[in-house]
Design a protein around this motif. Structure first.
Motif, PDB file in Angstrom:
ATOM      1  N   ALA A   1       0.873  -1.401  -0.053  1.00 31.32           N
ATOM      2  CA  ALA A   1      -0.239   0.139   0.165  1.00 31.32           C
ATOM      3  C   ALA A   1       0.947   1.135  -0.122  1.00 31.32           C
ATOM      4  O   ALA A   1       0.539   2.186  -0.739  1.00 31.32           O
ATOM      5  CB  ALA A   1      -1.060  -0.025   1.023  1.00 31.32           C
ATOM      6  N   LEU A   2       1.916   1.271   0.679  1.00 32.37           N
ATOM      7  CA  LEU A   2       2.750   2.375   0.853  1.00 32.37           C
ATOM      8  C   LEU A   2       3.505   2.483  -0.682  1.00 32.37           C
ATOM      9  O   LEU A   2       3.771   3.651  -0.974  1.00 32.37           O
ATOM     10  CB  LEU A   2       3.877   2.274   1.832  1.00 32.37           C
ATOM     11  N   ALA A   3       4.054   1.488  -1.072  1.00 29.84           N
ATOM     12  CA  ALA A   3       4.744   1.389  -2.330  1.00 29.84           C
ATOM     13  C   ALA A   3       3.808   2.030  -3.373  1.00 29.84           C
ATOM     14  O   ALA A   3       4.434   2.781  -4.380  1.00 29.84           O
ATOM     15  CB  ALA A   3       5.177  -0.039  -2.799  1.00 29.84           C
ATOM     16  N   PHE A   4       2.461   1.685  -3.358  1.00 30.01           N
ATOM     17  CA  PHE A   4       1.837   2.184  -4.667  1.00 30.01           C
ATOM     18  C   PHE A   4       1.354   3.664  -3.980  1.00 30.01           C
ATOM     19  O   PHE A   4       1.020   4.555  -5.180  1.00 30.01           O
ATOM     20  CB  PHE A   4       0.370   1.521  -4.203  1.00 30.01           C
ATOM     21  N   ASP A   5       1.316   3.953  -2.818  1.00 34.28           N
ATOM     22  CA  ASP A   5       1.040   5.514  -2.571  1.00 34.28           C
ATOM     23  C   ASP A   5       2.360   6.270  -3.229  1.00 34.28           C
ATOM     24  O   ASP A   5       2.120   7.416  -3.789  1.00 34.28           O
ATOM     25  CB  ASP A   5       1.203   5.714  -0.811  1.00 34.28           C
ATOM     26  N   VAL A   6       3.552   5.827  -2.963  1.00 37.56           N
ATOM     27  CA  VAL A   6       4.661   6.701  -3.560  1.00 37.56           C
ATOM     28  C   VAL A   6       4.957   6.512  -5.018  1.00 37.56           C
ATOM     29  O   VAL A   6       4.983   7.503  -5.751  1.00 37.56           O
ATOM     30  CB  VAL A   6       6.111   5.820  -3.000  1.00 37.56           C
ATOM     31  N   LEU A   7       4.358   5.437  -5.609  1.00 37.64           N
ATOM     32  CA  LEU A   7       4.520   5.359  -7.091  1.00 37.64           C
ATOM     33  C   LEU A   7       3.369   6.362  -7.691  1.00 37.64           C
ATOM     34  O   LEU A   7       3.523   6.933  -8.700  1.00 37.64           O
ATOM     35  CB  LEU A   7       4.156   3.743  -7.627  1.00 37.64           C
ATOM     36  N   HIS A   8       2.054   6.235  -7.106  1.00 37.25           N
ATOM     37  CA  HIS A   8       1.325   7.140  -7.612  1.00 37.25           C
ATOM     38  C   HIS A   8       1.432   8.602  -7.531  1.00 37.25           C
ATOM     39  O   HIS A   8       1.429   9.264  -8.397  1.00 37.25           O
ATOM     40  CB  HIS A   8      -0.064   7.092  -6.892  1.00 37.25           C
TER      41      HIS A   8
ATOM     42  N   LEU B   1       0.323  -4.171 -11.901  1.00 35.44           N
ATOM     43  CA  LEU B   1      -0.783  -3.398 -11.712  1.00 35.44           C
ATOM     44  C   LEU B   1      -1.864  -4.325 -11.656  1.00 35.44           C
ATOM     45  O   LEU B   1      -2.789  -4.448 -10.665  1.00 35.44           O
ATOM     46  CB  LEU B   1      -1.015  -1.926 -12.164  1.00 35.44           C
ATOM     47  N   ALA B   2      -2.122  -4.857 -12.828  1.00 36.00           N
ATOM     48  CA  ALA B   2      -3.232  -5.993 -12.943  1.00 36.00           C
ATOM     49  C   ALA B   2      -3.511  -6.956 -12.058  1.00 36.00           C
ATOM     50  O   ALA B   2      -4.485  -7.434 -11.752  1.00 36.00           O
ATOM     51  CB  ALA B   2      -3.543  -6.067 -14.406  1.00 36.00           C
TER      52      ALA B   2
ATOM     53  N   THR C   1      -3.223   3.957  -9.487  1.00 36.63           N
ATOM     54  CA  THR C   1      -2.039   4.011 -10.139  1.00 36.63           C
ATOM     55  C   THR C   1      -2.302   4.187 -11.456  1.00 36.63           C
ATOM     56  O   THR C   1      -1.604   4.663 -12.244  1.00 36.63           O
ATOM     57  CB  THR C   1      -0.974   3.251  -9.543  1.00 36.63           C
ATOM     58  N   MET C   2      -2.859   3.258 -12.322  1.00 39.51           N
ATOM     59  CA  MET C   2      -3.388   3.163 -13.503  1.00 39.51           C
ATOM     60  C   MET C   2      -3.871   4.428 -14.005  1.00 39.51           C
ATOM     61  O   MET C   2      -3.557   4.894 -15.154  1.00 39.51           O
ATOM     62  CB  MET C   2      -4.290   2.052 -13.676  1.00 39.51           C
ATOM     63  N   GLN C   3      -4.699   5.224 -13.256  1.00 33.09           N
ATOM     64  CA  GLN C   3      -5.071   6.173 -13.706  1.00 33.09           C
ATOM     65  C   GLN C   3      -4.126   7.206 -13.808  1.00 33.09           C
ATOM     66  O   GLN C   3      -3.928   7.990 -14.870  1.00 33.09           O
ATOM     67  CB  GLN C   3      -6.159   6.915 -12.613  1.00 33.09           C
TER      68      GLN C   3
ATOM     69  N   ALA D   1       0.671   8.152 -24.406  1.00 33.42           N
ATOM     70  CA  ALA D   1       0.127   7.342 -25.420  1.00 33.42           C
ATOM     71  C   ALA D   1       0.588   5.802 -25.336  1.00 33.42           C
ATOM     72  O   ALA D   1      -0.331   5.056 -25.370  1.00 33.42           O
ATOM     73  CB  ALA D   1       0.474   7.847 -26.727  1.00 33.42           C
ATOM     74  N   PRO D   2       1.926   5.735 -24.867  1.00 28.76           N
ATOM     75  CA  PRO D   2       2.365   4.107 -24.893  1.00 28.76           C
ATOM     76  C   PRO D   2       1.540   3.321 -23.666  1.00 28.76           C
ATOM     77  O   PRO D   2       1.241   2.210 -23.831  1.00 28.76           O
ATOM     78  CB  PRO D   2       4.173   4.245 -24.517  1.00 28.76           C
ATOM     79  N   ASN D   3       1.339   4.049 -22.581  1.00 29.67           N
ATOM     80  CA  ASN D   3       0.641   3.460 -21.561  1.00 29.67           C
ATOM     81  C   ASN D   3      -0.695   3.101 -21.841  1.00 29.67           C
ATOM     82  O   ASN D   3      -1.258   2.163 -21.240  1.00 29.67           O
ATOM     83  CB  ASN D   3       0.781   4.349 -20.358  1.00 29.67           C
TER      84      ASN D   3
END
Length: 273
Positions: free
Chosen positions: A101-108, A148-149, A166-168, A175-177
């Protein structure tokens, strides 16, 4: 011969240059320290590292943000690599849900302002070092959307929400993403999650947010690749809702969830003046 004023100006320039080098070094060393912490086997050490990075990113502003971006560029997006390596499926036995959860927070947070990290995510895969990589062999990890998926099937509702958020951030102005989201079947996974009657309401809301961003006309106003000036000119002359990229995205989503649902999504998008 230097005047007193020009001499003072030269001294100030030297002082500013020295300060800039000092600031650069401080950020560089702090990142080294924080990244070592989040890779630690000790739970409290990992948490302190994540919290330190998150606190640092949330207060970045102006020149501090520019300095961080320069440091990360010189480091080859080391923060991005480290976070993704923590989140990849094979590393989960070493990280608990709190770490993820913290890793996602930082990545986002990173993807919201650091364009180079977002562009790096557009690559299908990239080499990272693993703890067992003592002989210098570099290995490939799954591309980021796959990582992510893979969290969409998590029993932890919070982690599913983090992955969708994070996907958002990843698809905005990239465009690549967007192409990865479409071509690898991850958009279908989001739609399936939305339609599943067992999906928590909070997760469904995140799915709707992502799909609304995906079908937004403004998402079509993406930077073109170098060497295509004609396309750039055409995009500037054409309303966002008429661009080929937007039309294709809307049709693709219509094929997955139906026209009525897409029309309802489009009503959620603020009108541009």
């Amino acid at each position: 011969m230097l005047t007193q004023a020009s001499a003072q100006s030269a001294e100030q320039d030297i002082s500013l240059e020295t300060q800039a080098k000092d600031d650069y070094g401080i950020v560089y060393m702090n990142l080294d320290l924080w990244l070592e912490k989040i890779k630690s086997q000790d739970k409290s050490t990992r948490r302190s590292g994540f919290l330190a990075i998150r606190h640092y990113l949330t207060r970045l502003d102006g020149s501090e943000c520019q300095l961080f971006c320069k440091v990360e560029r010189d480091r080859g997006c080391s923060l991005l690599h480290t976070i993704l390596n923590i989140l990849r499926p094979g590393a989960r036995e070493h990280a608990n849900d709190t770490d993820a959860a913290l890793a996602f927070d930082v990545l986002h947070g990173l993807l919201l302002f650091h364009l180079e990290s977002k562009l790096k995510l557009g690559e299908l895969g990239f080499a990272v070092r693993t703890p067992a990589d003592f002989d210098g062999i570099r290995v490939r990890v799954p591309e980021f959307m796959q990582i992510l998926a893979s969290y969409m099937t998590s029993a932890n509702e919070t982690l599913v929400q983090h992955a969708l958020e994070t996907m958002q951030a990843a698809i905005v102005d990239s465009a690549p993403n967007i192409q990865i989201l479409e071509s690898k079947g991850y958009l279908e996974k989001v739609c399936h999650l939305l339609r599943n009657s067992k999906t928590a309401e909070t997760v469904r809301h995140k799915c709707i947010e992502l799909l609304t961003i995906y079908v937004s006309p403004d998402l079509g106003a993406l930077p073109q690749q170098q060497g295509t000036p004609a396309n750039n000119t055409l995009s500037k002359q054409m309303p966002a809702s008429k661009t080929p990229a937007y039309v294709l995205r809307r049709q693709h989503l219509t094929d997955l969830v139906g026209r009525r649902f897409v029309d309802r999504l489009c009503k959620l998008i603020p009108k541009q003046n």
